[in-house]
Write a protein that holds these residues in place. Structure first.
Motif, short mmCIF file in Angstrom:
data_model
loop_
_atom_site.label_atom_id
_atom_site.label_comp_id
_atom_site.label_asym_id
_atom_site.label_seq_id
_atom_site.Cartn_x
_atom_site.Cartn_y
_atom_site.Cartn_z
N THR A 1 0.85 -1.19 0.00
CA THR A 1 0.00 0.00 0.00
C THR A 1 0.88 1.24 0.00
O THR A 1 1.67 1.43 0.92
CB THR A 1 -0.90 0.03 1.25
OG1 THR A 1 -1.76 -1.12 1.23
CG2 THR A 1 -1.74 1.30 1.28
N ASP B 1 0.75 5.41 -0.51
CA ASP B 1 -0.06 6.62 -0.66
C ASP B 1 0.63 7.67 -1.51
O ASP B 1 -0.01 8.41 -2.25
CB ASP B 1 -0.38 7.22 0.72
CG ASP B 1 -1.20 6.28 1.58
OD1 ASP B 1 -2.00 5.50 1.01
OD2 ASP B 1 -1.03 6.29 2.81
N THR C 1 1.35 -0.48 7.32
CA THR C 1 0.24 -1.42 7.25
C THR C 1 0.74 -2.87 7.22
O THR C 1 0.32 -3.66 6.37
CB THR C 1 -0.62 -1.14 6.00
OG1 THR C 1 0.23 -1.24 4.83
CG2 THR C 1 -1.26 0.22 6.06
N TYR D 1 2.42 1.55 -9.25
CA TYR D 1 1.79 2.19 -8.09
C TYR D 1 0.90 3.33 -8.57
O TYR D 1 1.09 4.49 -8.18
CB TYR D 1 2.86 2.70 -7.12
CG TYR D 1 4.02 1.74 -6.94
CD1 TYR D 1 3.90 0.59 -6.16
CD2 TYR D 1 5.25 1.96 -7.57
CE1 TYR D 1 4.96 -0.30 -6.00
CE2 TYR D 1 6.31 1.08 -7.42
CZ TYR D 1 6.16 -0.05 -6.64
OH TYR D 1 7.21 -0.92 -6.50
N ASP E 1 -2.01 4.41 -7.93
CA ASP E 1 -2.83 5.17 -6.98
C ASP E 1 -2.00 6.08 -6.08
O ASP E 1 -2.55 6.86 -5.30
CB ASP E 1 -3.64 4.21 -6.09
CG ASP E 1 -4.64 3.39 -6.90
OD1 ASP E 1 -5.13 3.91 -7.93
OD2 ASP E 1 -4.91 2.24 -6.51
#
Length: 300
Positions: A127, A129, A140, A259, A261
């Motif tokens: 994950t 950001d 995470t 990646y 996002d």
């Protein structure tokens, strides 16, 4: 400035490099390990089970260091049950921090990991950001190894809040894969490091989940020495990386393809270093005066 350094896990691949570097730099070094007696890389050796609180306390009391570098943890989650992997990361760190505090050792450097973010050995995609990631990025983790690395950092936070019986300076070093020349040549130079080649590799998931990060032993040991000599108060987390990725694909393209996002804030293909790392190491520069210099591309 410390004069004597105890290194746990000094028999390991990274530990040997750390001991050799610190010894050459003029420190008195002590190898605290539970394995075969190994004195070729240090001034002294003390056999130590790092999961035994009494042995850790006794070993540090006997060796009398001014600083401790704690590397003696399970290097991967592949060879032990999950609870043992977690225990190795967390309880050994607790024992080292507690014993160091009780014995008046001012400085401790802990081997955290890239995995703390929730990458590396995770079965699901990482994950992300934003890129490059920094110390403010959320964590995470879900596997025992990664959770253990996050937990050792939280443990260090707790010791840093103590008004007594704790080291003054604690650094958690979030290390990626550490390579030497031979590993870098075999893994990077002799392989297809384009994005297409990476996708075809059996290691694609791991490469993607570690943001194609690595660091050379020469840069890693310099950072450890800077952490040993640090004098800030409390506990700080520091990301570690080489100056570039291990991919022969510009970082902007990697980010867009793998990646999508993530908010990408890194270099473009037209920048001086289009392959710049996807990990922001400016905190290490600001806090410890360290910058990575070694790139696998110099072997090509």
């Amino acid at each position: 400035m410390p004069e004597s350094v105890a290194v746990t896990g000094g028999n390991g691949r990274v530990g040997q490099h750390v001991l050799e570097h610190l010894t050459a730099a003029g420190y008195r070094t002590v190898n605290l390990s539970r394995g075969k007696r190994e004195e070729d890389h240090s001034d002294a050796y003390v056999r130590t089970d790092l999961l035994d609180a009494g042995e850790v306390y006794g070993a540090l009391a006997k060796s009398g260091p001014d600083a401790v570098v704690h590397l003696g943890m399970s290097p991967t989650p592949d060879h032990t049950p999950g609870y043992r992997t977690y225990e190795s990361n967390v309880m050994s760190s607790y024992h080292v921090l507690e014993a160091a505090g009780e014995l008046g050792v001012d400085t401790v450097a802990l081997a955290s990991s890239f995995s703390a973010i929730g990458g590396g050995f995770e079965p699901a995609p990482i994950t992300v950001d934003y890129l490059p990631i920094d110390e403010d990025h959320r964590l995470t983790p879900s596997n025992p190894y990664a959770m253990g690395k996050q937990a050792l950092e939280i443990t260090a936070d707790g010791f840093a809040r103590r008004s007594a019986d704790a080291p003054d300076t604690i650094t958690s070093l979030r290390l990626p894969w550490v390579v030497d020349d031979d590993l870098a040549r075999e893994t990077f130079v002799e392989a297809d490091r384009t994005l297409a080649g990476s996708r075809a590799s059996p290691h694609f998931h791991t490469q993607r989940n570690t943001l194609y990060a690595y660091v050379h032993t020469t840069d890693a040991v310099r950072l450890v020495e800077r952490a040993v000599a640090a004098s800030f108060d409390g506990h700080e987390r520091v990301w570690v990386s080489a100056p570039d990725t291990s991919a022969e694909t510009p970082s902007a393209e990697l980010a867009a393809e793998l990646y999508p996002d993530a908010d990408y804030r890194g270099p473009t293909a037209d920048d001086e270093n289009p392959y710049a790392t996807l990990i922001d190491t400016t905190k290490a520069e600001r806090l410890l005066g360290w910058e990575p210099t070694w790139s696998w591309r110099q072997l090509a």
